[in-house]
Motif scaffolding. Structure first.
Motif: not given
Length: 202
Positions: A171-181
């Motif tokens: 689904a992608g999205g900045g929220a997922t990348a932010d949390v994983l980052g």
């Protein structure tokens, strides 16, 4: 679609709602779905997440630091309200000053005694408070839809916790990348690790 989810996947989704509620978030985001999976000990994909440092504790901290998922109002709504002289951010700021952070993100509790917010105890007949439903935000809904696609692509019969994780990543999205980052990883690394573990288990 939910009838296609395995027992573990259903437990993970229920857990995602409980975790969102415990964090004081009014909407379930993709990070909450990942958190729900990590709380399912022994479920497929959970060990991969834990090995990559995506533990329940670390996810809770990351989600708390990231703040509540976006409110149901988007920029288009904000522009429409501005045309009527209403500044959505000013309203949100005032509401949070009076009622606390995330005040506009959570559904209001039902008044005491209303059937909508209370259930009668089966034995005592006393009212029992019902927890308010927390809706899925758009990205989380997309993640659940993607979990079905991941299941079909892998030619699996039901949607398991591993498919939920793949759905969140797809689904992608900045929220997922932010949390994983915040946890020192990224969607590509998690996907590679999960697929490698699934291939080894096959």
């Amino acid at each position: 679609m939910f009838e296609r989810f395995t027992k573990d996947a259903r437990v993970a989704i229920i857990s995602a709602q409980e975790e969102a509620r415990a964090l004081g978030h009014g909407r379930i985001g993709p990070g909450h779905l990942l958190l729900g999976v990590t709380t399912c000990s022994g479920a497929t994909g959970t060990a991969t997440l834990i090995r990559l440092g995506i533990t329940p504790e670390a996810l809770r901290d990351a989600l708390a630091a990231a703040g509540a998922p976006a409110a149901p109002f988007d920029e288009e709504d904000a522009q429409a309200l501005r045309a009527f002289g209403i500044d959505l951010e000013a309203v949100r700021g005032q509401a949070e000053k009076v009622f606390g952070p995330g005040a506009l993100d959570s559904p209001p509790p039902a008044p005491a005694g209303e059937g909508r917010g209370f259930l009668r105890g089966r034995e005592s007949g006393s009212p029992v408070a019902r927890k308010p439903h927390i809706p899925f935000e758009r990205e989380a809904k997309k993640a659940l839809e993607q979990s079905l696609r991941a299941t079909l692509e892998r030619k699996d019969r039901s949607i398991g916790t591993e498919h939920v994780v793949l759905g969140v990543l797809d689904a992608g999205g900045g929220a997922t990348a932010d949390v994983l980052g915040r946890l020192g990883t990224d969607p590509a690394a998690v996907r590679a690790g999960l697929l490698a573990d699934l291939d080894r288990a096959a």
